[in-house]
Design an enzyme around this catalytic site. Sequence first.
Site, short mmCIF file in Angstrom:
data_model
loop_
_atom_site.label_atom_id
_atom_site.label_comp_id
_atom_site.label_asym_id
_atom_site.label_seq_id
_atom_site.Cartn_x
_atom_site.Cartn_y
_atom_site.Cartn_z
N LEU A 19 0.86 -1.18 0.00
CA LEU A 19 0.00 0.00 0.00
C LEU A 19 0.89 1.23 0.00
CD1 LEU A 19 -2.68 -1.03 2.67
CD2 LEU A 19 -2.57 -1.62 0.23
N CYS A 20 0.68 2.12 -0.94
CA CYS A 20 1.44 3.36 -1.04
C CYS A 20 2.94 3.05 -1.10
CB CYS A 20 1.08 4.27 0.12
SG CYS A 20 1.67 5.98 -0.06
N SER A 21 3.74 3.69 -0.25
CA SER A 21 5.19 3.56 -0.32
C SER A 21 5.71 2.21 0.18
CB SER A 21 5.87 4.69 0.46
OG SER A 21 5.48 4.67 1.82
N GLY A 22 4.82 1.32 0.59
CA GLY A 22 5.23 -0.05 0.89
C GLY A 22 5.87 -0.71 -0.33
N ALA A 23 5.66 -0.13 -1.51
CA ALA A 23 6.29 -0.66 -2.72
C ALA A 23 7.80 -0.65 -2.62
CB ALA A 23 5.83 0.16 -3.94
#
Length: 324
Positions: A107-111
């Site tokens: 999710l979001c910057s968890g990438a």
Amino acid sequence: MAARTVALAVTEDVPIFEAAIPCEVFGRARPDLADPWLYDFRICAAEPGRTTLGAGFVAGTTHGLDRLADADTVIVPACADVHDAQPPDLVEAVRAAHRSGARVVSLCSGAFVLAAAGLLDGRRATVHWMYADLLAQRFPKVTVDPGVLYVDDGDVLTSAGTAAGIDLCLHLVRLDFGARIANLLARRLVVPPHRAGGQAQYVETPLARQDDDGLAPLLHWAVEHLDRPLTIADLARRQHVTPRTLIRRFHAATGTSPLRWLLAQRVQRARELLESTSEPLSRVAERSGLGAEANLRHHFTRVVGVSPGQYRRAFSRSSPHTGD
């Protein structure tokens, strides 16, 4: 239906919003929607016990990151700081979970965690538009698409920022247990039942403001009559103004033109019909006001990012009318 295990991986200072989304979607039992509940949810932390998240919230858990490997789905929320190296124990635990067959989701910057684990190499992925350039620069093997809400690449899925995380989590429910459960859950959360991943991160949602000079009744009427071949002249007559005045007031109230607004509403109606009926595409085109089936295919694919047939196959599995 057998319950599926979803594990949320948390570390110190992760943003609370992205961490809370999976808790609300998967971790809160709703027996009136499904009994027993569909998911076995767990929070996994580097140090079992109490992990302090962003804004001072504390997550209590007895599960370590090693338990990620036991889950069907692993979710990595936004990371604490995209400019820092991601925690090595988290990166390794996510990599191990993927090797064990888990579906891994960011999710979001968890990438950035997934990219550090090598899971995004050679794949298309997304992230909040603010971090897209940084992700692409730091991980050149990743094809970063900053223009979509989420990317489903099968066993690895990534989402854009904040609210797009809700869209992706509901997408997972839809994949696991079908459109009916996902739509009921979306209604419970008071969010749209589905926004396709191919939608742009910037999605124009033209709603009339309270100071819309009396335009709201017209918008409501138009939505109720989308199957009609409505024109600007038709809308202006109903509003008792000239077409030029209608266009000016419409733009002031919604930020877009009458025809663009109508097209957005018609595509949304087509999506609802594709999800909830088995009618052929020609009938969906008629009922949504898009006219011919070719028009439905063209506009739907451009706006949603997938063809009507692909959308129906994914989100209305009982339908025999798949089309292209």
